[in-house]
Design a protein around this motif. Structure first.
Motif, PDB file in Angstrom:
ATOM      1  N   VAL A 203      81.407  37.756 -52.838  1.00 15.72           N
ATOM      2  CA  VAL A 203      80.842  38.572 -53.668  1.00 15.72           C
ATOM      3  C   VAL A 203      80.322  39.615 -53.272  1.00 15.72           C
ATOM      4  N   THR A 204      80.292  40.835 -54.913  1.00 11.98           N
ATOM      5  CA  THR A 204      79.937  41.828 -54.323  1.00 11.98           C
ATOM      6  C   THR A 204      78.569  42.299 -54.814  1.00 11.98           C
ATOM      7  N   LYS A 205      77.625  42.477 -54.340  1.00 10.69           N
ATOM      8  CA  LYS A 205      76.420  42.860 -54.074  1.00 10.69           C
ATOM      9  C   LYS A 205      76.106  44.539 -53.581  1.00 10.69           C
ATOM     10  N   THR A 206      75.602  44.896 -53.850  1.00 12.38           N
ATOM     11  CA  THR A 206      74.418  46.214 -53.729  1.00 12.38           C
ATOM     12  C   THR A 206      72.972  46.672 -52.747  1.00 12.38           C
ATOM     13  N   ILE A 207      72.926  47.710 -52.765  1.00 15.26           N
ATOM     14  CA  ILE A 207      71.814  47.152 -51.826  1.00 15.26           C
ATOM     15  C   ILE A 207      70.564  47.726 -52.896  1.00 15.26           C
TER      16      ILE A 207
ATOM     17  N   CYS B 159      75.641  42.780 -48.012  1.00 15.18           N
ATOM     18  CA  CYS B 159      76.688  43.227 -48.817  1.00 15.18           C
ATOM     19  C   CYS B 159      77.771  43.347 -48.171  1.00 15.18           C
ATOM     20  N   GLU B 160      78.169  43.415 -47.259  1.00 16.83           N
ATOM     21  CA  GLU B 160      79.196  43.605 -46.524  1.00 16.83           C
ATOM     22  C   GLU B 160      80.316  42.443 -46.324  1.00 16.83           C
ATOM     23  N   GLU B 161      78.978  41.001 -45.887  1.00 12.98           N
ATOM     24  CA  GLU B 161      79.119  40.274 -45.435  1.00 12.98           C
ATOM     25  C   GLU B 161      79.318  39.173 -46.626  1.00 12.98           C
ATOM     26  N   LEU B 162      79.013  39.200 -47.369  1.00  9.65           N
ATOM     27  CA  LEU B 162      78.482  38.594 -48.669  1.00  9.65           C
ATOM     28  C   LEU B 162      79.867  38.702 -48.865  1.00  9.65           C
ATOM     29  N   PHE B 163      81.174  39.825 -49.458  1.00  9.33           N
ATOM     30  CA  PHE B 163      82.301  40.459 -49.939  1.00  9.33           C
ATOM     31  C   PHE B 163      83.111  39.579 -48.591  1.00  9.33           C
TER      32      PHE B 163
ATOM     33  N   TRP C  99      72.506  38.974 -35.771  1.00  5.26           N
ATOM     34  CA  TRP C  99      72.553  39.071 -37.321  1.00  5.26           C
ATOM     35  C   TRP C  99      73.984  38.226 -37.826  1.00  5.26           C
ATOM     36  N   VAL C 100      74.367  36.895 -38.815  1.00  2.65           N
ATOM     37  CA  VAL C 100      75.634  35.981 -39.207  1.00  2.65           C
ATOM     38  C   VAL C 100      74.780  35.542 -40.295  1.00  2.65           C
ATOM     39  N   LEU C 101      75.771  35.874 -40.975  1.00  6.08           N
ATOM     40  CA  LEU C 101      75.562  34.416 -42.537  1.00  6.08           C
ATOM     41  C   LEU C 101      76.770  33.149 -41.666  1.00  6.08           C
ATOM     42  N   LEU C 102      75.687  32.444 -41.992  1.00  7.42           N
ATOM     43  CA  LEU C 102      75.897  30.983 -41.074  1.00  7.42           C
ATOM     44  C   LEU C 102      75.777  30.328 -43.090  1.00  7.42           C
ATOM     45  N   GLY C 103      77.686  30.037 -42.809  1.00  9.70           N
ATOM     46  CA  GLY C 103      77.776  29.257 -44.413  1.00  9.70           C
ATOM     47  C   GLY C 103      77.946  27.557 -43.962  1.00  9.70           C
ATOM     48  N   PHE C 104      77.748  26.728 -44.537  1.00  8.78           N
ATOM     49  CA  PHE C 104      78.013  25.592 -44.564  1.00  8.78           C
ATOM     50  C   PHE C 104      77.743  24.890 -46.107  1.00  8.78           C
ATOM     51  N   LEU C 105      78.243  23.565 -45.832  1.00  7.13           N
ATOM     52  CA  LEU C 105      77.857  22.482 -46.819  1.00  7.13           C
ATOM     53  C   LEU C 105      77.113  21.902 -47.302  1.00  7.13           C
TER      54      LEU C 105
ATOM     55  N   ASP D 207      63.099  41.180 -52.495  1.00  8.79           N
ATOM     56  CA  ASP D 207      64.069  41.665 -51.001  1.00  8.79           C
ATOM     57  C   ASP D 207      64.618  41.634 -51.576  1.00  8.79           C
ATOM     58  N   HIS D 208      65.822  43.457 -51.257  1.00  8.40           N
ATOM     59  CA  HIS D 208      66.615  43.795 -51.017  1.00  8.40           C
ATOM     60  C   HIS D 208      67.486  43.271 -50.466  1.00  8.40           C
ATOM     61  N   TYR D 209      69.015  43.432 -50.824  1.00 11.55           N
ATOM     62  CA  TYR D 209      69.927  42.976 -49.938  1.00 11.55           C
ATOM     63  C   TYR D 209      70.299  44.483 -49.310  1.00 11.55           C
ATOM     64  N   SER D 210      70.907  44.440 -47.990  1.00 17.78           N
ATOM     65  CA  SER D 210      70.618  45.165 -46.499  1.00 17.78           C
ATOM     66  C   SER D 210      72.687  45.361 -46.917  1.00 17.78           C
ATOM     67  N   GLU D 211      73.618  46.409 -45.931  1.00 12.22           N
ATOM     68  CA  GLU D 211      74.385  47.483 -46.481  1.00 12.22           C
ATOM     69  C   GLU D 211      74.709  45.990 -45.714  1.00 12.22           C
ATOM     70  N   ILE D 212      74.655  45.543 -44.147  1.00 10.17           N
ATOM     71  CA  ILE D 212      75.315  44.896 -43.838  1.00 10.17           C
ATOM     72  C   ILE D 212      75.559  42.747 -44.610  1.00 10.17           C
TER      73      ILE D 212
END
Length: 208
Positions: A96-100, A87-91, A3-9, A80-85
């Motif tokens: 960006v700071t999010k919690t579960i 939260c880590e990848e967003l930061f 699982w990864v975060l895909l970022g793009f414009l 849907d809630h954010y998972s720990e993964i």
């Protein structure tokens, strides 16, 4: 795969900024340019900036009105809630700071099937989303070729929509009521039948 975060414009959204989704990719693998089964996740507002992405159920209804769509199913996820993964990848990527305990912004999951191979670019155009948002799911690591494999992949993607299968429950994901799924076929019966066959022959669920 991972699982990864895909970022793009988002090219369809001009200045609206970086957009991200959770997507399953293979390291170094290029995304298929066409397929018969498509899996799409799209937010209504940019999860980072909150800016509108001009996407709603109207986009989906316009898409599935095309005669080329043989079967479809979709649902809106708003609990849907954010998972720990997550939260880590967003930061790490966006500071960006999010919690579960935080709820993800409202977004749509759409699963489409067409009778003949269709370009990803065309599906993206129908939905008015960037091509990056349109995934061609694979069958145990391979792009489905035979009808049987494509049907299995399609139904596994549809089965994911409510988060009610054992794998999603193990991840403590919010379960959505079956009535929230909108489709043009008896998705529940077909998914249950596929699950029975999968259990009987010991086939694994497609990872989500």
């Amino acid at each position: 795969s991972r699982w990864v975060l895909l970022g793009f414009l988002g090219t369809n959204f001009d200045f609206k900024g970086v957009f991200y989704i959770m997507a399953k990719t293979k390291s170094g693998a290029s995304a298929p340019k066409s397929g018969r089964v498509f899996n799409i996740v799209q937010y209504e507002n940019n999860p980072i900036t909150g800016v509108s992405l001009n996407f709603s159920e109207d986009n989906i209804l316009s898409c599935v009105a095309h005669k080329s769509i043989s079967r479809y199913a979709y649902i809106c996820h708003d609990s849907d809630h954010y998972s720990e993964i997550d939260c880590e990848e967003l930061f790490e990527k966006y500071q960006v700071t999010k919690t579960i305990n935080d709820v993800k912004p409202r977004h749509w999951h759409i699963v489409l099937e067409v009778p003949n191979k269709c370009p990803v670019s065309l599906v993206a155009k129908w939905l008015n989303v960037p091509e990056n948002q349109v995934e061609v799911p694979n069958d145990r690591g391979k792009t489905p070729i035979h009808t049987k494999g494509m049907n299995r992949v399609f139904l596994e993607c549809v089965g994911y929509l409510t988060h009610s299968d054992i794998r999603q429950q193990a991840l403590d994901k919010h379960t959505y009521d079956e009535s929230l799924v909108k489709s043009n076929f008896d998705w529940k019966t077909e998914v249950e039948s596929a699950t029975i066959i999968r259990t009987k022959y010991g086939k694994e669920l497609t990872e989500k």
